[in-house]
Design a protein around this motif. Structure first.
Motif, short mmCIF file in Angstrom:
data_model
loop_
_atom_site.label_atom_id
_atom_site.label_comp_id
_atom_site.label_asym_id
_atom_site.label_seq_id
_atom_site.Cartn_x
_atom_site.Cartn_y
_atom_site.Cartn_z
N MET A 92 0.82 -1.21 0.00
CA MET A 92 0.00 0.00 0.00
C MET A 92 0.86 1.26 0.00
N ALA A 93 1.98 1.22 0.76
CA ALA A 93 2.84 2.40 0.86
C ALA A 93 3.37 2.82 -0.50
N TYR A 94 3.70 1.84 -1.35
CA TYR A 94 4.21 2.16 -2.68
C TYR A 94 3.14 2.88 -3.50
N ARG A 95 1.90 2.42 -3.38
CA ARG A 95 0.81 3.04 -4.13
C ARG A 95 0.56 4.46 -3.63
N VAL A 96 0.61 4.65 -2.32
CA VAL A 96 0.42 5.98 -1.75
C VAL A 96 1.47 6.95 -2.28
N LEU A 97 2.73 6.53 -2.26
CA LEU A 97 3.80 7.41 -2.72
C LEU A 97 3.67 7.71 -4.22
N ALA A 98 3.34 6.70 -5.01
CA ALA A 98 3.21 6.91 -6.46
C ALA A 98 2.06 7.87 -6.76
N ASP A 99 0.92 7.65 -6.12
CA ASP A 99 -0.25 8.50 -6.37
C ASP A 99 0.00 9.93 -5.90
N HIS A 100 0.58 10.08 -4.69
CA HIS A 100 0.81 11.41 -4.13
C HIS A 100 1.90 12.15 -4.91
N ALA A 101 2.89 11.41 -5.42
CA ALA A 101 3.94 12.06 -6.22
C ALA A 101 3.34 12.63 -7.51
N ARG A 102 2.46 11.87 -8.16
CA ARG A 102 1.81 12.37 -9.38
C ARG A 102 0.96 13.60 -9.08
N THR A 103 0.17 13.50 -8.01
CA THR A 103 -0.73 14.61 -7.65
C THR A 103 0.05 15.88 -7.37
N LEU A 104 1.08 15.78 -6.54
CA LEU A 104 1.83 16.98 -6.14
C LEU A 104 2.63 17.56 -7.30
N THR A 105 3.22 16.71 -8.11
CA THR A 105 4.02 17.21 -9.23
C THR A 105 3.15 18.03 -10.18
N ILE A 106 1.98 17.50 -10.52
CA ILE A 106 1.09 18.21 -11.45
C ILE A 106 0.53 19.47 -10.80
N ALA A 107 0.11 19.38 -9.53
CA ALA A 107 -0.48 20.53 -8.85
C ALA A 107 0.53 21.66 -8.66
N LEU A 108 1.75 21.31 -8.25
CA LEU A 108 2.77 22.34 -8.02
C LEU A 108 3.23 22.97 -9.34
N SER A 109 3.31 22.18 -10.39
CA SER A 109 3.71 22.73 -11.68
C SER A 109 2.62 23.63 -12.26
N ASP A 110 1.40 23.46 -11.77
CA ASP A 110 0.28 24.26 -12.25
C ASP A 110 0.05 25.50 -11.39
N GLY A 111 0.99 25.80 -10.49
CA GLY A 111 0.91 27.02 -9.70
C GLY A 111 0.47 26.84 -8.26
#
Length: 623
Positions: free
Chosen positions: A1-20
Motif C-alpha cells: 500500500m505504501a508504494y501506491r500511496v507514494l506513487a499517487d501522491h507524487a503524481r498529484t503533487l508534481t502536477i499541482a505544483l507545476s500548475d501554480g
C-alpha cells in the motif's frame, strides 16, 4: 500500500505544483500540504526512506507524464525544492508529535476514543493533519473524537481572529508584571548563550550550537504569574538562561522547544520570543506539566537560526554595498531579518536605476567572496561612533557599551585608529544580532526587488543562501526557455509560426514577472523579449510586404493569361493577407474591367490553432 500511496501522491503533487499550487495552511494549499505530509510519513515510517526520497520521485513523474502534461517539464527543480522544504519542516516535528500521540494513547487505558483536543494540538503544534492523526489512531484501534476536535479548532480560530482572549493579551509582560518580578529580586534573563556557536572558515562549514540549560523563573498564563502550567495551555516561560534570540533590532525571533530535565514527556513548543524589561519570555504551548523551578533543556531550531544569521550578515553586506553605489546619503531607516529573506529600508531621493541595483548586488558578492571573518565586540559608545565608515541608525538610542560588528577587520584594530580609511572598505555597524562567523558562509546573494515605500524612502528585498540559489536556478530555467524561443524565431525565416512565437513570448513575459529572480536580470530578460517581439513584428511586416508584392505580380500574370475570361476564381498563397488580395483585385479592375473575380487565401496557422475551418478562409470578391 505504501508504494501506491507514494506513487499517487507524487503524481498529484508534481502536477499541482507545476500548475501554480503551493502548500499552505489555508484553502487549496492546505490540501496539498496534507497530501505531502501523508506521503512523507509513509516514506519515512513504512519504507524507512531517507529524507529527500519522495522528492526524487518527481523526475520519474516528469519522465512518464511529461508528454501528456508539458507543464511539469518547465521547472521540475522548483517542485523538488518545495517538496524537500516541506518535508524538512514536517520531519522536525514528526517524532515529537508521534511521541505525544503514543503517550496519550498509553494513558487512555481501555478507551477506544482519542480526545479531539489532542488531535487539534497535534495539528496546531506539530503540523499533523487530522486525517493523518486518524490514520495513526486507526493503527492502534482508536477513533478520533471529531466533535471536540472541531470545537478546539473553532476556539483557536476565534482567538486568532481577535474574538477571544489573545495570547499576547494574556501572557505579555506589562509594566506591572515587570515591577512584580523586580520586587521579587528576580534578575533579568541571561541571554548571552545566543552567541554560543562556532564554525570553521570553509565555505561549507557546519555550525555547531552549544547546548543550553535553564531554570524556570516564571510562568505567565491568563494575565498572571502561576506556579504551574498544564497540557494544552498557551503560556509564556521565563528562564534564568536562554540561547533563544528575542525579536529586536529587525531580527525575527527564534523557534524551537524546551524539554523538562528528567521527564521528556513535558515539552514546551516555542513559537515566539520577546524581551520586556530585560526578561526574555518564550511564548508557546505546553504538553505535560511544567512548574516554576523546573530545569529544562533548550532545543533551538538551528537550521532556522542558521538562515536568519545568513540574512543578518547579508543585511550588513548590503548596507556596505549601498554606500559604495548610492553614497553616504543612503541611511538605514529600517530592516527585517527573516529565515527566507532580508528587507532593508533606506533613504534615497529617487528610485535606483537598474544599473545601480546590479552594481549593489555585485559589490555585495565581492565582499562575500573575500570570506572575511565576522568580528563582534562590546565597545565604548563614544569611541565606536568615531570609527570612520561606521553605519548605524543614528536616530536610535544605543547602550553604552555598544556591540560593534565588523567584517574582515577586528574591532580592536578599528578602535585603535578610528580615523583610518580601512573602515570605509568593509562593513562596520552597531548590532546586537546573531551573525555568521565568516562572510563567505552567506553563499549566493540576490537582490529580488527595489521599490518605494514612502517619499524619499526605498526598500530592497534580498535573498541569501538556499533562497538565492533557488532564484538563480529559476533564472537559468527562464534563460533556457528564452533561448529556445529565440532559436525557434530565428529558424522561422518565413514567419510561418508567428502567432505561436507571440504566444510563447507573452507566456514567458508573464512567467518572468511572477518569478523570484535577480531584479536586474528580470529587467534584462524582459527587454530581450521586448526586442524579440519587435524583431518578430518587423520580420512579419517584411514577409507580408513580400507576399503582397508577389501576389500583385501573380495577379497581373493571371489576368494576362486569362484576358477573355468573364469569371476568375483563384487561390493565392497569401496567408490570409487581405491587403494583398485587395491589391490583386485592383489589378483585375485595372487590367480587365469586365472580369468578375473571387480570390481566396488559406491561413495554415489559423487552421492549426482554431476549430472551425470555415473561419480560416479569407475571401475577397469583385463583381
Amino acid at each position: 500500500m505504501a508504494y501506491r500511496v507514494l506513487a499517487d501522491h507524487a503524481r498529484t503533487l508534481t502536477i499541482a505544483l507545476s500548475d501554480g499550487g503551493n502548500p499552505d495552511n489555508l484553502g487549496r494549499g492546505c490540501v496539498l500540504r496534507r497530501i505531502l505530509r501523508r506521503a512523507v510519513r509513509y516514506a519515512t515510517e513504512k519504507l524507512n526512506a531517507k529524507p529527500g526520497f519522495f522528492a526524487g520521485l518527481v523526475h520519474t513523474v516528469v519522465k512518464t507524464l511529461g508528454d501528456i502534461f508539458p507543464e511539469v517539464k518547465k521547472d521540475p527543480q522548483s517542485i523538488i525544492d518545495t517538496i524537500n522544504e516541506e518535508e524538512e519542516q514536517f520531519l522536525k516535528t514528526l517524532n515529537r508529535g508521534r511521541n505525544l500521540l503514543n503517550r496519550t494513547i498509553d494513558k487512555l487505558g481501555d478507551s477506544t476514543v482519542l480526545p479531539g483536543d489532542i488531535a487539534w494540538r497535534l495539528y496546531d503544534t506539530y503540523g499533523f493533519p487530522v486525517d493523518l492523526t486518524q490514520l495513526m489512531a486507526e493503527e492502534r484501534n482508536l477513533k478520533v473524537d471529531l466533535v471536540t476536535y472541531e470545537e478546539a479548532k473553532k476556539q483557536a480560530q476565534l482567538i486568532s481572529q481577535g474574538r477571544g482572549a489573545g495570547i499576547e493579551d494574556t501572557i505579555n509582560l506589562d509594566v506591572h508584571a515587570i515591577t512584580e518580578l523586580q520586587n521579587q529580586g528576580i534578575p533579568p534573563t541571561n541571554d548571552a548563550f545566543k552567541y554560543n556557536y562556532d564554525a570553521a572558515s570553509g565555505l561549507n562549514a557546519e555550525y555547531a550550537f552549544t547546548p543550553c540549560q535553564g531554570t524556570v523563573i516564571g510562568l505567565r498564563y491568563n494575565k498572571e504569574f502561576v506556579n504551574e502550567v498544564i497540557s494544552g495551555q498557551e503560556c509564556a516561560v521565563l528562564l534564568d538562561n536562554t540561547c533563544f534570540y528575542a525579536e529586536q533590532g529587525g531580527q525575527i525571533y527564534d523557534e524551537g522547544f524546551l524539554v523538562k530535565v528528567g521527564d521528556e514527556g513535558v515539552e514546551f513548543s516555542v513559537k515566539n520570543v520577546q524581551v520586556r524589561g530585560g526578561y526574555v519570555i518564550h511564548i508557546g504551548r505546553i504538553e505535560g506539566v511544567l512548574r516554576k523551578g523546573d530545569k529544562v533543556d533548550l532545543h533551538l531550531d538551528t537550521s532556522r537560526r542558521r538562515l536568519i544569521m545568513n540574512n543578518h550578515t547579508g543585511t550588513h553586506v548590503l548596507n556596505y554595498a549601498l554606500r559604495k553605489v548610492v553614497g553616504n546619503e543612503a541611511e538605514q531607516k529600517g530592516s527585517l531579518v527573516a529565515p527566507d529573506r532580508l528587507r532593508f529600508d533606506f533613504s534615497n531621493k529617487g528610485a535606483m536605476s537598474i544599473a545601480q541595483v546590479k552594481d549593489t548586488e555585485m559589490h555585495s558578492k565581492e565582499l562575500i567572496s573575500r570570506n572575511g571573518k565576522v568580528f563582534a565586540k562590546e565597545s565604548a559608545l563614544g569611541v565606536a561612533k568615531s570609527v570612520n565608515g561606521l553605519r548605524a541608525v543614528f536616530d536610535e538610542t544605543y547602550p553604552d557599551p555598544v556591540r560593534v560588528v565588523s567584517i574582515g577587520i577586528p574591532v580592536e584594530e578599528l578602535e585603535a585608529d578610528p580615523f583610518s580609511p580601512s573602515g570605509m572598505n568593509t562593513s562596520v555597524e552597531f548590532c546586537g544580532g546573531t551573525h555568521l562567523h565568516y562572510a563567505g558562509h552567506i553563499g549566493d546573494f540576490v537582490i529580488a526587488s527595489e521599490e518605494a515605500i514612502a517619499k524619499g524612502i526605498r526598500r530592497i528585498v534580498a535573498l541569501t543562501g538556499p533562497e538565492a540559489t533557488k532564484a538563480l536556478k529559476r533564472t537559468e530555467v527562464l534563460e533556457n526557455w528564452l533561448n529556445n524561443i529565440k532559436t525557434s524565431v530565428d529558424n522561422d525565416k518565413n514567419c510561418e509560426n508567428s502567432k505561436k512565437h507571440v504566444r510563447e513570448i507573452v507566456d514567458l513575459t508573464e512567467e518572468i514577472s511572477r518569478a523570484t529572480i535577480p531584479y536586474w536580470k528580470k529587467d534584462e530578460l524582459r527587454n530581450v523579449l521586448k526586442n524579440l517581439k519587435k524583431s518578430l513584428d518587423d520580420k512579419e511586416r517584411a514577409a507580408k510586404a513580400a507576399i503582397a508584392t508577389q501576389v500583385v505580380e501573380d495577379a497581373k500574370a493571371l489576368v494576362q493569361a486569362n484576358a477573355n475570361v468573364s469569371i476568375l476564381v483563384h487561390e493565392f498563397k497569401a496567408n490570409s493577407n487581405t491587403k494583398a488580395l485587395d491589391s490583386a483585385l485592383k489589378q483585375v479592375k485595372a487590367l480587365s474591367p469586365t472580369t468578375s473575380a473571387m480570390f481566396v487565401s488559406f491561413d495554415p496557422q489559423a487552421y492549426k490553432y482554431f476549430v472551425w475551418p470555415l473561419c480560416l478562409k479569407r475571401l475577397l470578391i469583385r463583381d
